[in-house]
Design a protein around this motif. Structure first.
Motif, PDB file in Angstrom:
ATOM      1  N   LEU A  64      47.614  -9.752  49.036  1.00 44.60           N
ATOM      2  CA  LEU A  64      48.586 -10.656  49.963  1.00 44.60           C
ATOM      3  C   LEU A  64      49.468  -9.494  50.700  1.00 44.60           C
ATOM      4  CD1 LEU A  64      49.963 -13.244  50.542  1.00 44.60           C
ATOM      5  CD2 LEU A  64      51.248 -12.901  48.703  1.00 44.60           C
ATOM      6  N   GLY A  65      49.323  -8.258  50.254  1.00 44.52           N
ATOM      7  CA  GLY A  65      50.070  -7.103  50.826  1.00 44.52           C
ATOM      8  C   GLY A  65      51.411  -6.642  50.054  1.00 44.52           C
ATOM      9  N   LEU A  66      51.323  -7.001  48.894  1.00 43.04           N
ATOM     10  CA  LEU A  66      52.349  -6.459  47.900  1.00 43.04           C
ATOM     11  C   LEU A  66      51.905  -5.144  47.144  1.00 43.04           C
ATOM     12  CD1 LEU A  66      53.483  -9.844  46.360  1.00 43.04           C
ATOM     13  CD2 LEU A  66      54.362  -8.793  48.347  1.00 43.04           C
ATOM     14  N   ARG A  67      52.767  -4.271  46.663  1.00 39.43           N
ATOM     15  CA  ARG A  67      52.454  -3.224  45.745  1.00 39.43           C
ATOM     16  C   ARG A  67      52.511  -3.786  44.297  1.00 39.43           C
ATOM     17  NH1 ARG A  67      56.355  -2.056  49.070  1.00 39.43           N
ATOM     18  NH2 ARG A  67      57.835  -2.152  47.181  1.00 39.43           N
ATOM     19  N   ALA A  68      51.338  -3.735  43.601  1.00 35.45           N
ATOM     20  CA  ALA A  68      51.135  -4.381  42.253  1.00 35.45           C
ATOM     21  C   ALA A  68      51.144  -3.228  41.337  1.00 35.45           C
ATOM     22  CB  ALA A  68      50.044  -5.339  42.101  1.00 35.45           C
ATOM     23  N   GLU A  69      51.518  -3.301  40.213  1.00 30.05           N
ATOM     24  CA  GLU A  69      51.587  -2.329  38.955  1.00 30.05           C
ATOM     25  C   GLU A  69      51.331  -3.259  37.729  1.00 30.05           C
ATOM     26  OE1 GLU A  69      55.274  -0.407  38.714  1.00 30.05           O
ATOM     27  OE2 GLU A  69      55.396   0.205  40.811  1.00 30.05           O
ATOM     28  N   LEU A  70      50.365  -2.477  36.986  1.00 36.40           N
ATOM     29  CA  LEU A  70      50.261  -2.794  35.533  1.00 36.40           C
ATOM     30  C   LEU A  70      51.123  -2.097  34.732  1.00 36.40           C
ATOM     31  CD1 LEU A  70      46.159  -2.923  35.916  1.00 36.40           C
ATOM     32  CD2 LEU A  70      47.753  -4.652  36.138  1.00 36.40           C
ATOM     33  N   HIS A  71      51.976  -2.944  33.839  1.00 28.69           N
ATOM     34  CA  HIS A  71      52.937  -2.307  32.879  1.00 28.69           C
ATOM     35  C   HIS A  71      52.410  -2.853  31.459  1.00 28.69           C
ATOM     36  CE1 HIS A  71      56.135  -2.737  36.183  1.00 28.69           C
ATOM     37  NE2 HIS A  71      55.250  -1.731  36.376  1.00 28.69           N
ATOM     38  N   GLY A  72      52.152  -1.611  30.725  1.00 26.91           N
ATOM     39  CA  GLY A  72      51.813  -1.822  29.399  1.00 26.91           C
ATOM     40  C   GLY A  72      52.981  -1.704  28.447  1.00 26.91           C
ATOM     41  N   GLY A  73      52.767  -1.713  27.177  1.00 28.51           N
ATOM     42  CA  GLY A  73      54.030  -1.591  26.276  1.00 28.51           C
ATOM     43  C   GLY A  73      54.410  -2.844  25.764  1.00 28.51           C
ATOM     44  N   TYR A  74      54.022  -3.968  26.365  1.00 32.32           N
ATOM     45  CA  TYR A  74      54.904  -5.146  26.021  1.00 32.32           C
ATOM     46  C   TYR A  74      53.867  -6.178  25.727  1.00 32.32           C
ATOM     47  CZ  TYR A  74      58.770  -2.703  28.364  1.00 32.32           C
ATOM     48  OH  TYR A  74      59.746  -1.772  28.561  1.00 32.32           O
ATOM     49  N   GLY A  75      53.152  -5.939  24.705  1.00 23.98           N
ATOM     50  CA  GLY A  75      52.022  -7.025  24.539  1.00 23.98           C
ATOM     51  C   GLY A  75      50.913  -6.860  25.461  1.00 23.98           C
ATOM     52  N   PRO A  76      50.185  -7.808  25.805  1.00 27.96           N
ATOM     53  CA  PRO A  76      49.213  -7.815  27.126  1.00 27.96           C
ATOM     54  C   PRO A  76      49.872  -7.304  28.339  1.00 27.96           C
ATOM     55  CG  PRO A  76      48.881  -9.703  25.844  1.00 27.96           C
ATOM     56  CD  PRO A  76      50.407  -9.231  25.280  1.00 27.96           C
ATOM     57  N   THR A  77      49.128  -6.847  29.081  1.00 25.60           N
ATOM     58  CA  THR A  77      49.773  -6.142  30.455  1.00 25.60           C
ATOM     59  C   THR A  77      50.308  -7.207  31.266  1.00 25.60           C
ATOM     60  OG1 THR A  77      47.716  -4.597  30.314  1.00 25.60           O
ATOM     61  CG2 THR A  77      48.994  -5.145  32.568  1.00 25.60           C
TER      62      THR A  77
END
Length: 441
Positions: free
Chosen positions: A42-55
Motif C-alpha cells: 500500500l506504500g507504508l513502512r512496515a515493521e515486525l515487532h517481537g518480544g510481545y507474544g506473537p509478532t
C-alpha cells in the motif's frame, strides 16, 4: 462486481488461506509476514515487532498533519467443529452473495476493507493520508501482551483518533458504530471430591462434585442474570446523560435477535431501553462450559471424582478485572464453598469507553450515514470485549469501531462469512471517513 471487490476477494483469499489460529500457535509468523507485505504494498513502512507474544505488525506512512491509527488482528479462532462447515474453513468460498471462511469477518475481512479504502482514497485524491497500523496476533486469546506493547510504543503510536477492528450493520441492516468495549476476565472453577471415579452406588454416602459445583455456580446470579457477588457492582461508573440518550436511541432489536438466534426469550423479558442498557452498559457473568463424568452413549454408573466449569465476567467502566477473582473467592467462601478452587485462565482486559461527545465520533457517524443513506446507530460500547483500554489510556485518543459484518456473520462459529454488499458499503463508509477526517469535506 466493482473492480475493488475483485481485488478485495483476492487479497482476502490469501489471508484466509493462512490458518493463523493463536490458540494453537499455528501459522502466526506467516500471518504477520503476509500482513506486513500487504501494508508495504500500500506504500507504508512496515515493521515486525517481537518480544510481545506473537509478532506485532506496525506500519506507518502517508502525508498530513494529523495521524489516524487502525487496530486489527491477524489471528483467528479454531475452526472446530469441522464437520459443521459447508466448505473448507481456510479456503475462501463465495456462495449466495457472501464470502465464507475463518476470519472473513473477524478480523481479516475488516483489515482488507481498510486496505482497499486507503487505496481508493489514494486513487481519488492523489496521495495517501498519514495513517498507522497495529496488527497483532493474539487477540483471540485475550491479547495478554498488547497492553505492554502499547505502553512501550505509545510515542510511535500517537494519533488523534483510533479506528477499531470491526463493525457493520445491525439485524435490520442499519449501519452502526461503537465507541468502547466491555472488559473481561476468564476463570475456571474446580471441585474434587475423591481420588478417582467411584461406583455410582457410593452416591448414597459420597458427595458428587457435579452437585457441589452446580450449587456454587447457581449462587453467582439470580434468575434475571444479576450478579449476586457482594461488591461486584461497586466500581460501576454511572452512565452520563449523553450515554443514556444514546442507549435510548438504539432501536429495539430484541424480536429480530430472538429470531436470528433461535431463542425463546431474553432474561427478564428485557426489551427496548432495558434490553440495550443490560446488553451494552451492564456487567454480567456467563458459564462457558461444565465438564464432569460420563457423556458417551448409553449408561455408565459412575460417581465422578472431579468437576470443573469455565466462566467469564464481562465488565464495564470502571470495574477492575484483577479484583473480580478476589471478590468471587470471598463470595464462595462466605457461601460455604471452601472446596471450590478458582483459577484465572487469562490476563483480563479492562473495559473501555470513549467520550461520545468527541468530534471524531460525530465524523464516523456522518460517514456511515452518507455511505448507507440512512441514520446510523451509535453504541456507547459493544457487548463483547477487546484490548481497547490501553489505547484510550496511553494515547488519550478516542476509538471508534465500524466495519463490514452483520449479526449473522457467525463469528467464532462454523461457516463464518461476510455478505459482499456489506463489505462494499462498509468499505465506502471507511473511505468517506478518511475524506472527512483528512480533507474536511
Amino acid at each position: 462486481m466493482r473492480p475493488f471487490l475483485e481485488e478485495a476477494k483476492a487479497v482476502l483469499a490469501e489471508l484466509v488461506a493462512l490458518p493463523t489460529v493463536s490458540a494453537e500457535g499455528r501459522a502466526l509468523e506467516a500471518g504477520a509476514a503476509k500482513v506486513a507485505e500487504l501494508l508495504e504494498g500500500l506504500g507504508l513502512r512496515a515493521e515486525l515487532h517481537g518480544g510481545y507474544g506473537p509478532t506485532v505488525v506496525y506500519a506507518e506512512g502517508g502525508k498530513g498533519e494529523k495521524a489516524l491509527l487502525f487496530y486489527n488482528h491477524y489471528d483467528v479462532q479454531p475452526p472446530d467443529p469441522l464437520e459443521l462447515w459447508e466448505s473448507d474453513p481456510f479456503t475462501l468460498t463465495e456462495r449466495d452473495g457472501a464470502w465464507y471462511g475463518r476470519g472473513t469477518h473477524d478480523d481479516k475481512g475488516e483489515l482488507v476493507a481498510r486496505l482497499v479504502a486507503l487505496r481508493l482514497f489514494r486513487e481519488r485524491h492523489g496521495f495517501l493520508p498519514w495513517v498507522k497500523f497495529v496488527v497483532e496476533g493474539e487477540e483471540e486469546v485475550g491479547s495478554p501482551h498488547l497492553a505492554d506493547y502499547v505502553r512501550d510504543q505509545r510515542e510511535r503510536l500517537r494519533a488523534e483518533a483510533v479506528v477499531w477492528e470491526a463493525g457493520g450493520v445491525d439485524a435490520q441492516g442499519r449501519p452502526y458504530l461503537y465507541a468502547g468495549l466491555k472488559g473481561i476476565v476468564a476463570l475456571e472453577l474446580r471441585v474434587r471430591t475423591a481420588a478417582f471415579d467411584l461406583h455410582s452406588s457410593y452416591g448414597a454416602v459420597m458427595e458428587n462434585p457435579i452437585y457441589r459445583l452446580s450449587r456454587a455456580i447457581a449462587s453467582l446470579r439470580d434468575e434475571e442474570g444479576r450478579v449476586l457477588i457482594p461488591g461486584f457492582y461497586d466500581r460501576v461508573r454511572p452512565l452520563s446523560p449523553t450515554e443514556m440518550e444514546v442507549l435510548a436511541e438504539i432501536p429495539d432489536e430484541a424480536e429480530a435477535l430472538k429470531a436470528a438466534f433461535g431463542v425463546r426469550d431474553f432474561l427478564g423479558g428485557a426489551r427496548n431501553l432495558e434490553f440495550n442498557q443490560r446488553l451494552f452498559a451492564e456487567p454480567c457473568v456467563n458459564i462457558n462450559g461444565f465438564h464432569s463424568g460420563y457423556g458417551g452413549p448409553g449408561s455408565k454408573t459412575v460417581l465422578p471424582a472431579e468437576a470443573f466449569a469455565k466462566l467469564d465476567f464481562r465488565l464495564v467502566p470502571d470495574q477492575d478485572p484483577e479484583e473480580i477473582p478476589e471478590l468471587l473467592k470471598r463470595h464462595l467462601e462466605a457461601q460455604g464453598f471452601h472446596d471450590v478452587e478458582v483459577v484465572v485462565l487469562e490476563k483480563g482486559e479492562h473495559p473501555a469507553r470513549s467520550d461520545l461527545t468527541h468530534p471524531f465520533v460525530g465524523l464516523a457517524r456522518r460517514a456511515l450515514e452518507e455511505a448507507f443513506g440512512q441514520k446510523a446507530v451509535v453504541y456507547p460500547n459493544m457487548a463483547g470485549s477487546g484490548p481497547m483500554h490501553p489505547f484510550l489510556h496511553h494515547l488519550k485518543a478516542p476509538a471508534v469501531g465500524l466495519g463490514v459484518g452483520y449479526p449473522g456473520s457467525r463469528v467464532h462459529s462454523p461457516n463464518e462469512h461476510i455478505r459482499i454488499q456489506d463489505f462494499e458499503r462498509g468499505t465506502l463508509a471507511l473511505l468517506r471517513l478518511l475524506e472527512l477526517y483528512f480533507l474536511g469535506r
